[in-house]
Scaffold this motif. Structure first.
Motif, PDB file in Angstrom:
ATOM      1  N   HIS A  47       0.837  -1.098  -0.100  1.00 22.96           N
ATOM      2  CA  HIS A  47      -0.031   0.012   0.001  1.00 22.96           C
ATOM      3  C   HIS A  47       0.864   1.296  -0.048  1.00 22.96           C
ATOM      4  O   HIS A  47       0.720   2.248   0.881  1.00 22.96           O
ATOM      5  CB  HIS A  47      -0.983  -0.050   1.284  1.00 22.96           C
ATOM      6  CG  HIS A  47      -1.854  -1.166   1.283  1.00 22.96           C
ATOM      7  ND1 HIS A  47      -2.716  -1.449   0.572  1.00 22.96           N
ATOM      8  CD2 HIS A  47      -1.694  -2.378   1.964  1.00 22.96           C
ATOM      9  CE1 HIS A  47      -3.313  -2.702   0.728  1.00 22.96           C
ATOM     10  NE2 HIS A  47      -2.551  -3.106   1.660  1.00 22.96           N
ATOM     11  N   MET A  48       1.802   1.257  -0.838  1.00 21.90           N
ATOM     12  CA  MET A  48       2.730   2.427  -0.732  1.00 21.90           C
ATOM     13  C   MET A  48       2.171   3.626  -1.822  1.00 21.90           C
ATOM     14  O   MET A  48       1.731   3.429  -2.824  1.00 21.90           O
ATOM     15  CB  MET A  48       4.154   2.189  -1.708  1.00 21.90           C
ATOM     16  CG  MET A  48       5.319   2.980  -1.648  1.00 21.90           C
ATOM     17  SD  MET A  48       6.617   2.202  -2.413  1.00 21.90           S
ATOM     18  CE  MET A  48       7.713   3.507  -2.125  1.00 21.90           C
ATOM     19  N   LEU A  49       2.035   4.682  -1.032  1.00 20.19           N
ATOM     20  CA  LEU A  49       1.433   5.855  -1.525  1.00 20.19           C
ATOM     21  C   LEU A  49       2.193   7.007  -1.307  1.00 20.19           C
ATOM     22  O   LEU A  49       2.601   7.420  -0.249  1.00 20.19           O
ATOM     23  CB  LEU A  49      -0.107   6.224  -1.116  1.00 20.19           C
ATOM     24  CG  LEU A  49      -1.195   5.286  -1.116  1.00 20.19           C
ATOM     25  CD1 LEU A  49      -2.452   5.605  -0.351  1.00 20.19           C
ATOM     26  CD2 LEU A  49      -1.486   4.999  -2.982  1.00 20.19           C
ATOM     27  N   LEU A  50       2.482   7.866  -2.176  1.00 20.83           N
ATOM     28  CA  LEU A  50       3.279   9.186  -2.286  1.00 20.83           C
ATOM     29  C   LEU A  50       2.479  10.361  -2.635  1.00 20.83           C
ATOM     30  O   LEU A  50       1.862  10.169  -3.674  1.00 20.83           O
ATOM     31  CB  LEU A  50       4.806   8.976  -2.990  1.00 20.83           C
ATOM     32  CG  LEU A  50       5.548   8.001  -2.994  1.00 20.83           C
ATOM     33  CD1 LEU A  50       6.577   7.827  -3.828  1.00 20.83           C
ATOM     34  CD2 LEU A  50       6.231   8.277  -1.397  1.00 20.83           C
ATOM     35  N   PRO A  51       2.565  11.192  -1.732  1.00 18.78           N
ATOM     36  CA  PRO A  51       1.744  12.633  -2.265  1.00 18.78           C
ATOM     37  C   PRO A  51       2.321  12.928  -3.546  1.00 18.78           C
ATOM     38  O   PRO A  51       3.500  13.294  -3.696  1.00 18.78           O
ATOM     39  CB  PRO A  51       1.771  13.331  -1.125  1.00 18.78           C
ATOM     40  CG  PRO A  51       2.603  12.748   0.015  1.00 18.78           C
ATOM     41  CD  PRO A  51       2.976  11.303  -0.653  1.00 18.78           C
ATOM     42  N   ALA A  52       1.431  13.268  -4.347  1.00 19.31           N
ATOM     43  CA  ALA A  52       1.964  13.679  -5.774  1.00 19.31           C
ATOM     44  C   ALA A  52       2.630  15.263  -5.542  1.00 19.31           C
ATOM     45  O   ALA A  52       3.493  15.275  -6.354  1.00 19.31           O
ATOM     46  CB  ALA A  52       0.621  14.075  -6.878  1.00 19.31           C
ATOM     47  N   GLY A  53       2.000  16.026  -4.782  1.00 24.41           N
ATOM     48  CA  GLY A  53       2.648  17.423  -4.588  1.00 24.41           C
ATOM     49  C   GLY A  53       3.976  17.270  -4.360  1.00 24.41           C
ATOM     50  O   GLY A  53       5.154  17.830  -4.716  1.00 24.41           O
ATOM     51  N   GLN A  54       4.522  16.352  -3.097  1.00 18.76           N
ATOM     52  CA  GLN A  54       5.741  16.082  -2.852  1.00 18.76           C
ATOM     53  C   GLN A  54       6.763  15.364  -3.818  1.00 18.76           C
ATOM     54  O   GLN A  54       7.759  15.939  -3.899  1.00 18.76           O
ATOM     55  CB  GLN A  54       5.684  15.196  -1.554  1.00 18.76           C
ATOM     56  CG  GLN A  54       7.006  14.899  -0.815  1.00 18.76           C
ATOM     57  CD  GLN A  54       7.081  14.021   0.284  1.00 18.76           C
ATOM     58  OE1 GLN A  54       6.019  13.698   0.714  1.00 18.76           O
ATOM     59  NE2 GLN A  54       7.998  13.848   0.991  1.00 18.76           N
ATOM     60  N   VAL A  55       6.256  14.719  -4.691  1.00 15.23           N
ATOM     61  CA  VAL A  55       7.109  13.950  -5.613  1.00 15.23           C
ATOM     62  C   VAL A  55       7.124  15.001  -6.831  1.00 15.23           C
ATOM     63  O   VAL A  55       8.429  15.036  -7.253  1.00 15.23           O
ATOM     64  CB  VAL A  55       6.338  12.723  -6.388  1.00 15.23           C
ATOM     65  CG1 VAL A  55       7.072  12.348  -7.600  1.00 15.23           C
ATOM     66  CG2 VAL A  55       5.993  11.712  -5.305  1.00 15.23           C
ATOM     67  N   GLU A  56       6.427  15.912  -7.054  1.00 16.78           N
ATOM     68  CA  GLU A  56       6.628  16.808  -8.123  1.00 16.78           C
ATOM     69  C   GLU A  56       7.773  17.850  -7.618  1.00 16.78           C
ATOM     70  O   GLU A  56       8.743  18.264  -8.424  1.00 16.78           O
ATOM     71  CB  GLU A  56       5.402  17.708  -8.557  1.00 16.78           C
ATOM     72  CG  GLU A  56       4.367  16.818  -9.016  1.00 16.78           C
ATOM     73  CD  GLU A  56       3.088  17.406  -9.431  1.00 16.78           C
ATOM     74  OE1 GLU A  56       2.920  18.689  -8.961  1.00 16.78           O
ATOM     75  OE2 GLU A  56       1.965  17.055  -9.963  1.00 16.78           O
ATOM     76  N   ARG A  57       7.558  18.367  -6.412  1.00 17.92           N
ATOM     77  CA  ARG A  57       8.643  19.296  -5.762  1.00 17.92           C
ATOM     78  C   ARG A  57       9.934  18.427  -6.053  1.00 17.92           C
ATOM     79  O   ARG A  57      10.874  19.239  -6.233  1.00 17.92           O
ATOM     80  CB  ARG A  57       8.282  19.584  -4.390  1.00 17.92           C
ATOM     81  CG  ARG A  57       6.987  20.668  -4.297  1.00 17.92           C
ATOM     82  CD  ARG A  57       6.943  21.231  -2.897  1.00 17.92           C
ATOM     83  NE  ARG A  57       6.762  20.106  -2.100  1.00 17.92           N
ATOM     84  CZ  ARG A  57       5.550  19.720  -1.818  1.00 17.92           C
ATOM     85  NH1 ARG A  57       4.228  20.341  -2.095  1.00 17.92           N
ATOM     86  NH2 ARG A  57       5.177  18.939  -0.759  1.00 17.92           N
ATOM     87  N   HIS A  58      10.034  17.320  -5.476  1.00 18.51           N
ATOM     88  CA  HIS A  58      11.341  16.681  -5.535  1.00 18.51           C
ATOM     89  C   HIS A  58      11.909  16.422  -7.045  1.00 18.51           C
ATOM     90  O   HIS A  58      13.281  16.943  -7.145  1.00 18.51           O
ATOM     91  CB  HIS A  58      11.176  15.408  -4.942  1.00 18.51           C
ATOM     92  CG  HIS A  58      12.379  14.642  -5.026  1.00 18.51           C
ATOM     93  ND1 HIS A  58      13.541  14.558  -3.972  1.00 18.51           N
ATOM     94  CD2 HIS A  58      12.929  13.398  -5.660  1.00 18.51           C
ATOM     95  CE1 HIS A  58      14.446  14.132  -4.095  1.00 18.51           C
ATOM     96  NE2 HIS A  58      14.090  13.133  -4.977  1.00 18.51           N
ATOM     97  N   LEU A  59      11.051  16.031  -7.928  1.00 16.48           N
ATOM     98  CA  LEU A  59      11.573  15.785  -9.212  1.00 16.48           C
ATOM     99  C   LEU A  59      11.889  17.163  -9.951  1.00 16.48           C
ATOM    100  O   LEU A  59      12.744  17.163 -10.800  1.00 16.48           O
ATOM    101  CB  LEU A  59      10.517  15.182 -10.208  1.00 16.48           C
ATOM    102  CG  LEU A  59      10.459  13.698  -9.647  1.00 16.48           C
ATOM    103  CD1 LEU A  59       9.142  12.990 -10.304  1.00 16.48           C
ATOM    104  CD2 LEU A  59      11.657  13.087 -10.027  1.00 16.48           C
ATOM    105  N   PHE A  60      11.266  18.274  -9.750  1.00 18.89           N
ATOM    106  CA  PHE A  60      11.390  19.281 -10.416  1.00 18.89           C
ATOM    107  C   PHE A  60      12.045  20.649  -9.776  1.00 18.89           C
ATOM    108  O   PHE A  60      11.996  21.944 -10.154  1.00 18.89           O
ATOM    109  CB  PHE A  60      10.095  19.775 -11.003  1.00 18.89           C
ATOM    110  CG  PHE A  60       9.180  19.094 -11.784  1.00 18.89           C
ATOM    111  CD1 PHE A  60       9.922  18.654 -13.086  1.00 18.89           C
ATOM    112  CD2 PHE A  60       7.880  18.506 -11.760  1.00 18.89           C
ATOM    113  CE1 PHE A  60       9.341  17.797 -14.019  1.00 18.89           C
ATOM    114  CE2 PHE A  60       7.488  17.461 -12.431  1.00 18.89           C
ATOM    115  CZ  PHE A  60       8.179  17.127 -13.774  1.00 18.89           C
ATOM    116  N   ALA A  61      12.651  20.391  -8.709  1.00 12.54           N
ATOM    117  CA  ALA A  61      13.355  21.193  -7.670  1.00 12.54           C
ATOM    118  C   ALA A  61      14.521  21.723  -8.556  1.00 12.54           C
ATOM    119  O   ALA A  61      15.205  21.040  -9.213  1.00 12.54           O
ATOM    120  CB  ALA A  61      13.614  20.726  -6.530  1.00 12.54           C
TER     121      ALA A  61
END
Length: 72
Positions: A47-61
């Motif tokens: 049940h691995m769920l990652l918040p989309a906003g956090q992933v976007e900030r990490h990838l596009f930082a």
């Protein structure tokens, strides 16, 4: 003595080459599928769920600037 034409001599060799290539490609595909299945087909947690906003900030930082001197 019976002489064969050039076409008759090439046909078995081409057939053998085609068979060798087909078997080689099939074995490689099976090996790649086996590696994918062993390494990537199962997630680490069910049940691995990652918040989309956090992933976007990490990838596009924007990467932080380095405080070191430039190489000479």
């Amino acid at each position: 003595m019976h002489t064969l034409s050039k076409h008759a001599l090439r046909t078995p060799r081409r057939s053998n080459l085609a068979l060798t290539l087909a078997v080689t490609i099939a074995v490689k595909c099976l090996a790649l599928y086996g590696l994918w299945y062993a390494c990537f087909s199962h997630p680490q947690t069910k049940h691995m769920l990652l918040p989309a906003g956090q992933v976007e900030r990490h990838l596009f930082a924007i990467p932080a600037a380095r405080d070191s001197l430039p190489n000479k």
